[in-house]
Design an enzyme around this catalytic site. Structure first.
Site, PDB file in Angstrom:
ATOM      1  N   VAL A  17      43.292 -44.593  17.497  1.00  0.00           N
ATOM      2  CA  VAL A  17      43.966 -45.832  18.402  1.00  0.00           C
ATOM      3  C   VAL A  17      43.821 -46.226  19.825  1.00  0.00           C
ATOM      4  O   VAL A  17      43.177 -47.314  20.134  1.00  0.00           O
ATOM      5  CB  VAL A  17      45.074 -44.791  18.331  1.00  0.00           C
ATOM      6  N   LYS A 109      55.644 -39.695  18.936  1.00  0.00           N
ATOM      7  CA  LYS A 109      56.775 -39.267  18.735  1.00  0.00           C
ATOM      8  C   LYS A 109      57.232 -37.678  18.607  1.00  0.00           C
ATOM      9  O   LYS A 109      58.147 -37.426  19.022  1.00  0.00           O
ATOM     10  CB  LYS A 109      56.337 -39.087  17.056  1.00  0.00           C
ATOM     11  N   GLU A 133      56.635 -48.253  20.199  1.00  0.00           N
ATOM     12  CA  GLU A 133      56.425 -49.344  19.072  1.00  0.00           C
ATOM     13  C   GLU A 133      55.611 -48.334  18.479  1.00  0.00           C
ATOM     14  O   GLU A 133      56.101 -48.278  17.005  1.00  0.00           O
ATOM     15  CB  GLU A 133      56.100 -50.647  19.303  1.00  0.00           C
ATOM     16  N   GLY A 138      53.641 -46.775  13.151  1.00  0.00           N
ATOM     17  CA  GLY A 138      52.355 -47.218  13.042  1.00  0.00           C
ATOM     18  C   GLY A 138      52.097 -48.844  13.254  1.00  0.00           C
ATOM     19  O   GLY A 138      52.703 -48.999  14.267  1.00  0.00           O
ATOM     20  N   ASP A 205      56.395 -34.768  10.739  1.00  0.00           N
ATOM     21  CA  ASP A 205      55.842 -35.973  10.803  1.00  0.00           C
ATOM     22  C   ASP A 205      56.431 -37.274  11.084  1.00  0.00           C
ATOM     23  O   ASP A 205      57.180 -38.160  11.432  1.00  0.00           O
ATOM     24  CB  ASP A 205      54.368 -36.030  10.597  1.00  0.00           C
ATOM     25  N   LYS A 209      59.714 -39.544  13.381  1.00  0.00           N
ATOM     26  CA  LYS A 209      59.556 -40.729  13.955  1.00  0.00           C
ATOM     27  C   LYS A 209      61.236 -41.253  12.696  1.00  0.00           C
ATOM     28  O   LYS A 209      61.441 -42.301  13.733  1.00  0.00           O
ATOM     29  CB  LYS A 209      58.751 -41.503  12.383  1.00  0.00           C
ATOM     30  N   GLY A 306      46.283 -45.524  11.164  1.00  0.00           N
ATOM     31  CA  GLY A 306      44.856 -46.083  10.698  1.00  0.00           C
ATOM     32  C   GLY A 306      44.438 -47.066  12.660  1.00  0.00           C
ATOM     33  O   GLY A 306      45.939 -46.958  13.859  1.00  0.00           O
TER      34      GLY A 306
HETATM   35  N1  HSE Z   1      49.796 -38.807   9.385  1.00  0.00           N
HETATM   36  C1  HSE Z   1      50.479 -39.800   9.451  1.00  0.00           C
HETATM   37  C2  HSE Z   1      50.675 -40.581   8.264  1.00  0.00           C
HETATM   38  C3  HSE Z   1      50.382 -40.868  10.461  1.00  0.00           C
HETATM   39  O1  HSE Z   1      50.246 -39.817   7.312  1.00  0.00           O
HETATM   40  O2  HSE Z   1      51.555 -41.147   8.175  1.00  0.00           O
HETATM   41  C4  HSE Z   1      50.610 -41.164  12.032  1.00  0.00           C
HETATM   42  O3  HSE Z   1      52.084 -40.672  12.474  1.00  0.00           O
END
Ligand code: HSE
Length: 443
Positions: A17, A109, A133, A138, A205, A209, A306
């Site tokens: 990033v 996050k 953001e 993403g 993850d 979020k 990405g």
């Molecule tokens: N590893 C995360 C995903 C991307 O697979 O969505 C970054 O949060």
């Protein structure tokens, strides 16, 4: 700082990033300056290894071995944290930047799910922005949408595909019939998965979020721990086959909704109708749906990971700061966020898909249905998918083999489903642990 002076950025973490951010600021610099009313320039960078070739020219920027030093350095006005991790250097450097009176932009996050309330209060006290953001979904501008565009709404439910790795794995398993491990290895090779992929496939993850989206959507303090989280590793080809026949797809959803007993936050594999818009979101793409009183229902889809997509969100936060647009981190002053009141998962009400390996003998169906009835669970369907092979020779003993049985329930309480499954298992009718997937009613 004069209003027209360039906005000076320090970037900590020059990975996928960070490198994309350097590229994009070069590529869009002129347009950005026009749109924001001032030039945006990266003056300082920090990363673990100075000698690594990142495919970007960092020679005009001051190098810092320590992110905390970059954060405190007077040569930049905005600190961009792309280091990652809930604690350690990421937290220390964000706190150092706020203490130095700098605006902060982060894609982290895990940091905000764990310490978002505290950091939002620190930023507010210092009179600086803490923008994030890029931390959820993403490249999808969901934070701004919730925080700004939906200011005239009360949100009732928010749900989404918040992890690209899981969506990639589930859609490939569904479409190509290949195994979980092979799909996960491909997701890692393609750079979708986190450094520790168990965070992706275990649902954490997505949970981080969701915690951030919930805080903005419902005006509550961030509570990343008060959430039911279940990953995707138990999903088998048998579930995809049954889902297809029943008119569903299986996706890892993060769902947050208001209930009478509080806010329900959950991340788990979910059966969603094939006809729903979100069911057609495939591969690494993310999507977030918001149901709100004034606007009705919105669905935002796009790349959830990405380099360039995530850097695009980082730039939107930087552009806000360049223009002087300031909003509370979670859309309101930190002191106005309500304490989070968790709705117990056992009180969740919905439909359930259940797959049991039932010993194929007379009365098994009746006994299972009876246990469900005792708890007031109403069945929409109960189907034995195929019969275990029977011995052919006359007089030979027929071994009792398990056969897959699929049940679909009408709306019921999770506590009752769990009790019923425990009882059915204790009765000795099933061979393996039951599979249970929640069904989400979608408009
Ligand atoms: N590893 C995360 C995903 C991307 O697979 O969505 C970054 O949060």
């Amino acid at each position: 700082m004069e209003a027209t002076a360039p906005l000076r950025i320090g970037v900590a973490g020059i990975g996928t990033v960070g490198s994309a951010l350097v590229h994009l600021i070069e590529r869009h610099g002129n347009d950005l300056a026009v749109r924001s009313g001032r030039a945006i320039t990266i003056t300082g960078v920090s990363a673990r290894d100075r000698s690594k070739d990142r495919g970007v020219d960092l020679s005009a920027m001051t190098w810092f071995d320590q992110a905390t030093e970059l954060a405190a350095d007077p040569g930049n006005d905005v600190f961009v944290e792309l280091i990652g991790g809930a604690d350690g250097t990421a937290k220390a450097s964000v706190e150092a930047a706020i203490a130095a009176g700098k605006h902060v932009v982060t894609a982290n996050k895990a940091l905000l799910a764990a310490h978002g309330n505290e950091l939002a209060r620190q930023a507010e006290a210092a009179g600086v922005s803490l923008n994030f953001e890029a931390a959820a979904a993403g490249g999808i501008p969901i934070i701004k949408t919730l925080r700004e565009a939906l200011a005239g709404n009360t949100v009732s439910r928010l749900y989404g595909i918040l992890n690209g790795t899981c969506n990639y794995i589930l859609t490939r398993m569904e479409q190509e019939g290949i195994g979980f491990e092979e799909c996960l290895a491909d997701a890692q090779r393609l750079g979708y998965a986190e450094a520790d992929p168990s965070f992706d496939v275990g649902g954490q993850d997505a949970a981080h979020k969701l915690a951030l989206l919930t805080a903005i959507a419902f005006g509550t303090e961030v509570d990343g721990d008060s959430m039911y989280v279940e990953g995707i590793s138990s999903i088998s080809p048998a579930d995809f086959e049954a889902a297809d026949e029943l008119g569903y797809r299986i996706r890892l959803l993060g769902v947050a909704c208001r209930t009478d007993s509080g806010i329900e936050q959950r991340v788990h594999p979910t059966m969603i109708p094939k006809s729903s818009a979100i069911a057609n979101v495939t591969s690494v793409t993310n999507a977030v749906a918001v149901e709100a009183d004034s606007v009705g229902e919105l669905l935002l889809c796009g790349p959830g990971a990405g380099g360039e997509a995530t850097a695009s969100s980082v730039i939107s936060d930087i552009a806000d700061i360049a223009r002087g647009d300031r909003v509370g981190t979670f859309g309101r002053p930190a002191s106005d966020l309500e304490p989070y009141r968790r709705a117990a998962m056992r009180a969740h009400e919905g439909g359930y898909y259940i797959r049991l390996a039932v010993y194929d003998r007379p009365g098994a169906f009746a006994a299972i249905a009876g246990r469900m009835a005792e708890l007031g669970i109403s069945l929409e369907s109960i189907v034995q998918r195929h019969r275990a092979p029977r011995a052919a020779a006359p007089g030979q003993l027929v071994p009792v083999e398990p056969a897959p049985v699929i049940l679909i329930t009408y709306d019921t309480h999770e506590a009752d489903i769990r009790t019923a499954l425990d009882t059915i298992k204790a009765d000795g009718h099933i061979a393996d642990a039951p599979q249970m997937i929640r069904i989400e009613q979608l408009g």
